[in-house]
Design an enzyme around this catalytic site. Structure first.
Site, PDB file in Angstrom:
ATOM      1  N   LEU A   1      -4.371  -7.527   8.404  1.00  0.00           N
ATOM      2  CA  LEU A   1      -5.088  -6.673   9.357  1.00  0.00           C
ATOM      3  C   LEU A   1      -4.742  -5.187   9.214  1.00  0.00           C
ATOM      4  O   LEU A   1      -3.574  -4.803   9.289  1.00  0.00           O
ATOM      5  CB  LEU A   1      -4.776  -7.125  10.790  1.00  0.00           C
ATOM      6  N   ASP A   2      -5.786  -4.360   9.026  1.00  0.00           N
ATOM      7  CA  ASP A   2      -5.641  -2.890   8.975  1.00  0.00           C
ATOM      8  C   ASP A   2      -4.658  -2.431   7.901  1.00  0.00           C
ATOM      9  O   ASP A   2      -4.067  -1.353   8.008  1.00  0.00           O
ATOM     10  CB  ASP A   2      -5.200  -2.335  10.338  1.00  0.00           C
ATOM     11  N   ALA A   3      -4.510  -3.237   6.858  1.00  0.00           N
ATOM     12  CA  ALA A   3      -3.519  -2.908   5.833  1.00  0.00           C
ATOM     13  C   ALA A   3      -4.127  -2.707   4.450  1.00  0.00           C
ATOM     14  O   ALA A   3      -3.405  -2.570   3.470  1.00  0.00           O
ATOM     15  CB  ALA A   3      -2.450  -3.997   5.793  1.00  0.00           C
TER      16      ALA A   3
END
Lengths: 288, 288, 288, 288
Positions: D231-233
């Protein structure tokens, strides 16, 4: 702020004297106005006091239609104030002027159509019909007034008649590529907001991106300002910039610049709508 | 980069033709130069090719003192090139000019004293003695040449003599508050770096912060550029900006601006020292 | 502001109630204090009022050494205020902690040596002797306290003893690469200013530039904050950022970042010295 | 660039070896391809070479449908290249995913409707019907797939079927408030562009403006990145920031942030459409 409350807003400027701030806030307080916003500024060089105060009208004991009179009597004359009173539930009425470029128009209309702007936009004016389809998309009347050297005066008179009929409070030039004549400027003093596609005062006038490219600048900008009779020289409301390099071209200057222009103009328009801009001697106080 | 290696750096510009880049990189490769840095740019409007290439000399088969000749013979004349060859272990020699303000001087000397700048600073020149103590702190000779209308020509000649004696390669005007005369500019073309305390081309000339304050701008800037005979109009190397508001004064403009000035000037000086700036027709290509 | 005048400064926060602002400004006014600066802020979510007011003491009728008592009696207890009174002619005393990197140290000392900071710096503390020569250059005593796991407690006690002797008011960690222990933090609550070389809360802890490079960010930052017992989690005073690209390396991140760090730290230190920072519940109000 | 010409674009990355750049540019040149754009980058740490080259096909002697084969045979296998060939007249096909917030959607559609994006948008997908009217305004089919915990897998399969039918090349999540499941991510590796409303890696996950407000940051940001299973990486394409102060609220964070989000996302989408982004090991090379 305070979107659902009925609030009153005072914008004030006057010669600075001891006690003004205390007097005004006290007046709101003792009459049971709950202060929701207060910001003030003293320009010590100009010896001038500036203030924006907003309060909830729910328990305010002075009737709404008497506030202006009372305020003038008690403070306005005493302190030689220049003040304006607004109510949050009275939406200002805005005329939108465009030419052929759509980015600022789209940016304003997308905010407007979502209810983000506390404003009425009764119509759009243009000197070209290119963007008429956008007006139609958003259901806003679009009036075309083609302008030539010969008919300019006449066409502007028609525009002003249209604005008077519609009780227009202020005008936004969303990349409107015509110089506004003195008559219209005088009828709307500090009420015409322009976006200029440069970091003013650099690159006044036509084709600023070309001029910036020629000069070899490393940063370009956009400036939103009130229109005065001197070209691109009115009080600045908002500016912003973006970096460019030797790899950029005039085309990419324009492309990067358009993103600046629309955001800078929309910020200025929002501040104006929210009664947070005070123009004074060719400068602005922009409250937060 | 490549601080401990002996490297060669070529800065090139010439009319753009197919195959230049391939020819040059191939030349380095086949002669066993290991390329450490390569950047190029084509200005399609000017039809001009720009390039910076840096390579390790360890295994390069052409002797160091023959590279320039070989390169000119094989490519320089063929492609009508304007090129300069530098070696990383030959430090350029820089003269530092100051007047009364210390922030840029301190910023450069603090970097210099830590060994961050690949440069020699044999001396500082000033038209005032105010900052002499700083030269002393850092152990750098400080020459004072007071300047009046009458003695300006004569004093500049002394400055130039001093620079010639010391084999000065380029000059940095670190808030030197004198206009450089044409003779000196011609002797150091695109080799005098100035910091101007405004976002050029806005506010050319004296007291730009005062002018910016008068104009009511919302952003102020600083600009580092090469000095040409037209005031504040030479090729821009670097610019940066900072926000101001109605709460700022001329004094706080100056205060905020000084932090910009020193960083912008130091960035420009570093780029120049690292042979990453190419001036061409009043613009610069600044390689990354 | 008001460098040559004797002024008093009040920093106040308390539960928000109607009339506080009017009461305080009125108190200054009626006692013939000429207000030179006034800014206030209401956090409606926390229902908290914040204020900074500065006034000229020349004609103020309450004796300087009685102001605090009067203010507490008349307003402090009534409004449940947390307030601090300062005088512009009483310079705060600051301890400067460094390790091996010089950029922040040079930046602060260059300002200090020019008289730009209204502060006293009686000494510099370091866990290494690398930068001792800089202290010598600027004529400021430099105390080296080498720190190991074993001696840390003991060394910090010596540092604290030194600070008590010298009546130190606040501490600046100018890239001091040691974690401050709880005892010292408790003795200087919201009085230890750190510079962290990242855009907090991203990249807490050691080697933030390496972590930022690994993550592939397009912007890097620096953050100045008050030190609390939780690492890098105290109230933020100031932040700033700079763009990076895929062409940057860890080395160029560090290089670009150092220019940020020194400016961000100096801005925070100046705001603190000018009594313009109010820490409240792990945030700061930073007056303009 | 080169909007009216038929051009070919190569995006390449491979282990760095001497001579690749010369070989590739030579190949274009000798086969009479006029190079319009060339940028390259070497990551010395990863020992990896990156390149984007664009050339006019008008006189290119290799037939368009043979270029890929020839390039692979001559260079691709030799240099162990990972390369993609695109043609400027083949528009990529993009699916637009939205939820309830309109700012990013409006920004993309206003550019698209003006012909500024070299892309096809066959449809919009949403988990809510709130923005259906905007699809209608712009004449783009709007498919609603309401999502619950129970039906998520099933609905995503329908979405993927729709995308396959429409030959979708990449997906833009314009504030789509659902986590994309692994199956879809695997089908579109580095082809799903998200906008996250924080300066990543700060404030990963839900409600980043609230978290930023709680933390008391002085700058907020927005980040556009490719979606990966973490996530969001994923690899960051573009970021930008704006200043906030203690006067801001969560509401004004959101308001200021939305202007960032839409510009950051549109920049990332344009770069992707123009084939200027190369994802490699969780980072991006973004050509100018």
């Amino acid at each position: 702020m305070a979107k659902n409350k009925q609030t009153a807003i005072l914008l004030i400027h006057c010669p600075d004297k001891q006690g003004i701030l205390a007097a005004v806030t006290n007046f709101i307080n003792v009459n049971k106005g709950n202060v929701l916003y207060l910001d003030q500024h003293v320009d010590y060089e100009q010896n001038t006091f500036f203030m924006r105060i907003e309060w909830d009208l729910a328990d305010f004991i002075i009737p709404r239609d008497k506030i202006e009179e009372y305020f003038f009597t008690l403070f306005g004359q005493k302190y030689d104030m220049n003040f304006n009173l607004y109510f949050s539930d009275v939406k200002p009425r805005m005329a939108l002027f465009v030419s052929k470029m759509s980015h600022c128009l789209f940016d304003i209309l997308s905010r407007y159509s979502m209810g983000e702007l506390n404003v009425e936009i009764p119509f759009i004016v243009s000197n070209h019909s290119d963007l008429e389809w956008i007006g139609e998309k958003f259901g806003i009347p679009f009036h075309v007034f083609p302008i030539t050297k010969e008919n300019k005066k006449e066409q502007e008179e028609k525009e002003m008649a249209l604005m008077r009929e519609n009780n227009i409070d202020f005008i936004v030039l969303a990349r409107y590529m015509q110089i506004i004549s003195e008559d219209m400027i005088k009828e709307y003093p500090n009420k015409i907001i322009n976006i200029h596609h440069s970091f003013l005062p650099a690159f006044i006038g036509a084709k600023p991106y070309h001029a910036a490219y020629e000069r070899g600048v490393k940063i370009i900008g956009a400036t939103s300002h009130y229109v005065t009779t001197e070209l691109d020289a009115g009080p600045i409301i908002e500016q912003d910039v973006v970096r460019v390099t030797h790899k950029d071209t005039v085309k990419s200057f324009i492309h990067k610049g358009q993103d600046l222009e629309k955001i800078v103009l929309s910020r200025a328009v929002e501040k104006h709508i929210d009664r947070k801009v005070l123009a004074f001697k060719n400068k602005t106080v922009v409250f937060s």
